[in-house]
Design an enzyme around this catalytic site. Sequence first.
Site, PDB file in Angstrom:
ATOM      1  CG  HIS A 155      -0.276   0.363   2.486  1.00 31.38           C
ATOM      2  ND1 HIS A 155       0.574  -0.495   3.118  1.00 31.38           N
ATOM      3  CD2 HIS A 155      -0.308   1.476   3.254  1.00 31.38           C
ATOM      4  CE1 HIS A 155       1.032   0.071   4.230  1.00 31.38           C
ATOM      5  NE2 HIS A 155       0.520   1.275   4.332  1.00 31.38           N
TER       6      HIS A 155
HETATM    7  N1  UDP Z   1      -3.630  -4.882   9.031  1.00 27.68           N
HETATM    8  C1  UDP Z   1      -4.875  -5.438   9.260  1.00 27.68           C
HETATM    9  N2  UDP Z   1      -5.596  -5.891   8.182  1.00 27.68           N
HETATM   10  C2  UDP Z   1      -5.131  -5.828   6.905  1.00 27.68           C
HETATM   11  C3  UDP Z   1      -3.845  -5.271   6.691  1.00 27.68           C
HETATM   12  C4  UDP Z   1      -3.127  -4.798   7.779  1.00 27.68           C
HETATM   13  O1  UDP Z   1      -5.330  -5.541  10.399  1.00 27.68           O
HETATM   14  O2  UDP Z   1      -5.835  -6.233   5.989  1.00 27.68           O
HETATM   15  C5  UDP Z   1      -2.876  -4.390  10.186  1.00 27.68           C
HETATM   16  C6  UDP Z   1      -1.506  -4.977  10.320  1.00 27.68           C
HETATM   17  O3  UDP Z   1      -1.560  -6.223  10.985  1.00 27.68           O
HETATM   18  C7  UDP Z   1      -0.780  -3.906  11.112  1.00 27.68           C
HETATM   19  C8  UDP Z   1      -1.392  -2.655  10.603  1.00 27.68           C
HETATM   20  O4  UDP Z   1      -2.641  -3.003  10.022  1.00 27.68           O
HETATM   21  O5  UDP Z   1      -1.050  -4.021  12.498  1.00 27.68           O
HETATM   22  C9  UDP Z   1      -0.475  -2.053   9.590  1.00 27.68           C
HETATM   23  O6  UDP Z   1      -1.094  -1.055   8.952  1.00 27.68           O
HETATM   24  P1  UDP Z   1      -0.649  -0.545   7.525  1.00 27.68           P
HETATM   25  O7  UDP Z   1       0.126  -1.580   6.833  1.00 27.68           O
HETATM   26  O8  UDP Z   1      -1.892  -0.020   6.884  1.00 27.68           O
HETATM   27  O9  UDP Z   1       0.245   0.720   7.881  1.00 27.68           O
HETATM   28  P2  UDP Z   1       1.776   0.926   8.229  1.00 27.68           P
HETATM   29  O10 UDP Z   1       2.123   0.017   9.371  1.00 27.68           O
HETATM   30  O11 UDP Z   1       2.565   0.667   7.004  1.00 27.68           O
HETATM   31  O12 UDP Z   1       1.862   2.354   8.646  1.00 27.68           O
END
Ligand code: UDP
Length: 357
Positions: free
Chosen positions: A207
Amino acid sequence: MIKIVTIVGARPQFIKAAAVSRQFSKHKEIQEVIVHTGQHFDKNMSDVFFEEMQIPHPNYNLNIHGLSHGAMTGQMLEGIEKILLKEKPYFVLVYGDTNSTIAGALAAKKLHIKVIHVEAGLRSFNMDMPEEINRILTDRISDILFCPTDAAVQNLKNEGMDKMNVRIIKNGDVMQDAALFYAQEAEKKSTIIKKLGLNEFVLCTIHRAENTDNIDNLKSIIEGLNRINQEVNVVVPLHPRTKNILDKEEIAIQFTVIEPVGYFDMIMLLKHCKLVITDSGGLQKEAFFFRKNCVTLRNETEWVELVENGYNTLAGNNADKIYQTYQIMMERNNDFSKNLYGNGKACEVIVSTLLKM
Ligand code: UDP
């Protein structure tokens, strides 16, 4: 009574807030007011987390989403300022690196309200990332900087933050607290492994803007994943932004795509997968929490200790490199007993620090 206004808006912030708010609720001296900016708003990107993880219902929802960075941040700033003028908290707490983070920190600082930044000090050193801009600016105007790692503390020192009138505290990673706390409940409540009939599989998420907004990069990542899928089932809970672009560009996908899942399903996918492939920040660590190797679809990471210890390898967005890195990481045997992120005590450190102030 210590009044704290917490600002959340995006999926990873709900997960972090679930762990911290749970800890706050154990202390009568702390009153928390939750503001949801609305940055993520779909049922499966927002509501599911509040329901499953029993995060207190937000006291305010600004419903701001689907705008350009400037418009979104500007509207949040205005909305949050109004709330802060009314609520008059002692602290404003922000998480991570989104537009909601910088808007919350800036609104508070201009009103001379103390800013707490949880997940401070992380750096990718890539100023093209919107997250990097948000992190640096938020850290610079925060009063209490809770850092998840030694590397994060060192980054702040390198920027001279230790010479400022602020507190820098290494507390560990609140996401590990969440993972440890919710793992048992996930085991009882999630049916995703059975529902999808999963056996051997690789879990993947994509993403980051640097991967989704550059079509050549995105095509190359998809080509790499399609190739891996010929050997082992690749399962991708697809972020709505990535889905929109893949649909629009009609990029051919051979692997298994599912809707974004809730946190309990995510935990079960992490527990049962063979390997994680991701450009997410949070998921790189969660792979480690659930004892899985990780291939990161970026050229740099903020979680350098995972790479240094061999749990994570950066593959960028080149199809061949992704495939080769997948082959290496599927075979690598790692000892996951190291304590890199505080072993579930990160929220306790936050609360005990605030209660002493
Ligand atoms: N996550 C979730 N469902 C999904 C994809 C991600 O619960 O379908 C959770 C994942 O386990 C983690 C968090 O969302 O705890 C990560 O978010 P994301 O990847 O959107 O953002 P980033 O961490 O890159 O800022």
